[in-house]
Design a protein around this motif. Structure first.
Motif, PDB file in Angstrom:
ATOM      1  N   TYR A   4      44.505 -29.368  19.006  1.00  0.00           N
ATOM      2  CA  TYR A   4      43.220 -29.200  19.676  1.00  0.00           C
ATOM      3  C   TYR A   4      42.609 -27.825  19.413  1.00  0.00           C
ATOM      4  CZ  TYR A   4      44.461 -33.524  21.936  1.00  0.00           C
ATOM      5  OH  TYR A   4      44.817 -34.822  22.167  1.00  0.00           O
ATOM      6  N   VAL A   5      43.457 -26.820  19.336  1.00  0.00           N
ATOM      7  CA  VAL A   5      42.961 -25.478  19.015  1.00  0.00           C
ATOM      8  C   VAL A   5      42.393 -25.469  17.603  1.00  0.00           C
ATOM      9  CG1 VAL A   5      43.628 -23.079  18.607  1.00  0.00           C
ATOM     10  CG2 VAL A   5      44.466 -24.277  20.629  1.00  0.00           C
ATOM     11  N   ALA A   6      43.116 -26.067  16.664  1.00  0.00           N
ATOM     12  CA  ALA A   6      42.632 -26.126  15.280  1.00  0.00           C
ATOM     13  C   ALA A   6      41.327 -26.907  15.194  1.00  0.00           C
ATOM     14  CB  ALA A   6      43.694 -26.746  14.378  1.00  0.00           C
ATOM     15  N   ALA A   7      41.224 -28.003  15.928  1.00  0.00           N
ATOM     16  CA  ALA A   7      39.996 -28.801  15.918  1.00  0.00           C
ATOM     17  C   ALA A   7      38.819 -27.995  16.469  1.00  0.00           C
ATOM     18  CB  ALA A   7      40.197 -30.082  16.733  1.00  0.00           C
ATOM     19  N   ALA A   8      39.051 -27.256  17.535  1.00  0.00           N
ATOM     20  CA  ALA A   8      37.984 -26.431  18.113  1.00  0.00           C
ATOM     21  C   ALA A   8      37.607 -25.305  17.167  1.00  0.00           C
ATOM     22  CB  ALA A   8      38.433 -25.867  19.466  1.00  0.00           C
ATOM     23  N   ARG A   9      38.586 -24.706  16.479  1.00  0.00           N
ATOM     24  CA  ARG A   9      38.310 -23.615  15.540  1.00  0.00           C
ATOM     25  C   ARG A   9      37.420 -24.066  14.396  1.00  0.00           C
ATOM     26  NH1 ARG A   9      39.326 -19.021  17.653  1.00  0.00           N
ATOM     27  NH2 ARG A   9      41.417 -18.618  18.339  1.00  0.00           N
ATOM     28  N   ARG A  10      37.581 -25.323  13.973  1.00  0.00           N
ATOM     29  CA  ARG A  10      36.746 -25.834  12.874  1.00  0.00           C
ATOM     30  C   ARG A  10      35.268 -25.840  13.238  1.00  0.00           C
ATOM     31  NH1 ARG A  10      40.921 -29.612  12.668  1.00  0.00           N
ATOM     32  NH2 ARG A  10      42.388 -29.105  11.022  1.00  0.00           N
ATOM     33  N   ILE A  46      37.595 -14.595  20.582  1.00  0.00           N
ATOM     34  CA  ILE A  46      37.918 -15.061  19.247  1.00  0.00           C
ATOM     35  C   ILE A  46      39.370 -15.517  19.189  1.00  0.00           C
ATOM     36  CG2 ILE A  46      38.182 -14.358  16.845  1.00  0.00           C
ATOM     37  CD1 ILE A  46      35.953 -12.315  17.343  1.00  0.00           C
ATOM     38  N   PHE A  47      40.247 -14.736  19.821  1.00  0.00           N
ATOM     39  CA  PHE A  47      41.670 -15.017  19.718  1.00  0.00           C
ATOM     40  C   PHE A  47      42.402 -14.351  20.870  1.00  0.00           C
ATOM     41  CE2 PHE A  47      45.941 -14.509  17.880  1.00  0.00           C
ATOM     42  CZ  PHE A  47      46.145 -15.785  17.399  1.00  0.00           C
ATOM     43  N   VAL A  48      43.506 -14.954  21.286  1.00  0.00           N
ATOM     44  CA  VAL A  48      44.395 -14.363  22.292  1.00  0.00           C
ATOM     45  C   VAL A  48      45.779 -14.288  21.668  1.00  0.00           C
ATOM     46  CG1 VAL A  48      45.388 -14.616  24.588  1.00  0.00           C
ATOM     47  CG2 VAL A  48      43.041 -15.370  24.167  1.00  0.00           C
TER      48      VAL A  48
END
Length: 73
Positions: A4-10, A46-48
């Motif tokens: 889900y994180v990868a999908a949101a990042r796209r 952006i990132f944690v």
């Protein structure tokens, strides 16, 4: 979770990020810290990352590269 994180990042575009802020905070009462990397212009996280200090800051180029790679996938 990673899926889900990868999908949101796209869906995110960080190509115009020019000012990054970092805030270190504890996760709970204790000594477990996280560092938040924030786009100061658009006021978005952006990132944690786990941890704090110079090691975490030094990892920023690697973090940005991985975000770009996820976006290209």
């Amino acid at each position: 979770m990673r899926y889900y994180v990868a999908a949101a990042r796209r869906l995110e575009d960080y190509s115009e990020v020019d000012k990054i802020g970092v805030d270190e905070t504890s996760k709970a009462k204790g000594h477990d810290y996280v560092s938040l990397f924030v786009d100061l212009s658009k006021r978005r996280t952006i990132f944690v990352a786990e941890g704090k200090g110079s090691e975490t800051i030094a990892a920023l180029p690697k973090i940005l590269k991985s975000i770009r790679e996820i976006r290209m996938a």
